[in-house]
Design a protein around this motif. Sequence first.
Motif: not given
Length: 99
Positions: A48-52, A54-58
């Motif tokens: 989930v940290k990686r997914l979060a 990814w969200c921030t980067e986009h």
Amino acid sequence: MAFGVTRQELAAWKAAVQRGEIAFLTHYWLDHRFPGITTVTKVGCSDVKRLALWCTEHQLPAEYIHHRPPYPHFDLIGPRQREILMEEGLMDQVMRFRL
């Protein structure tokens, strides 16, 4: 409800998510809360940290991640769906679902 995805595609997405990869699954979708929206891309990752990140980067709000173990995911819909799929090099999904 999801349409237009095979069992094999779903199984591959689930496996990638469980491995901690950022995985994309686009399918047809109807929800009365989103009139005019006919597709969704589920961007999943068990980390989930990686997914979060990814969200921030986009520039997407990580607080909208669906924390549904074992398949946490972010739902991409609307104009950003097409933009991000193109950025990620997923033209096959853009073409297949006519985004």
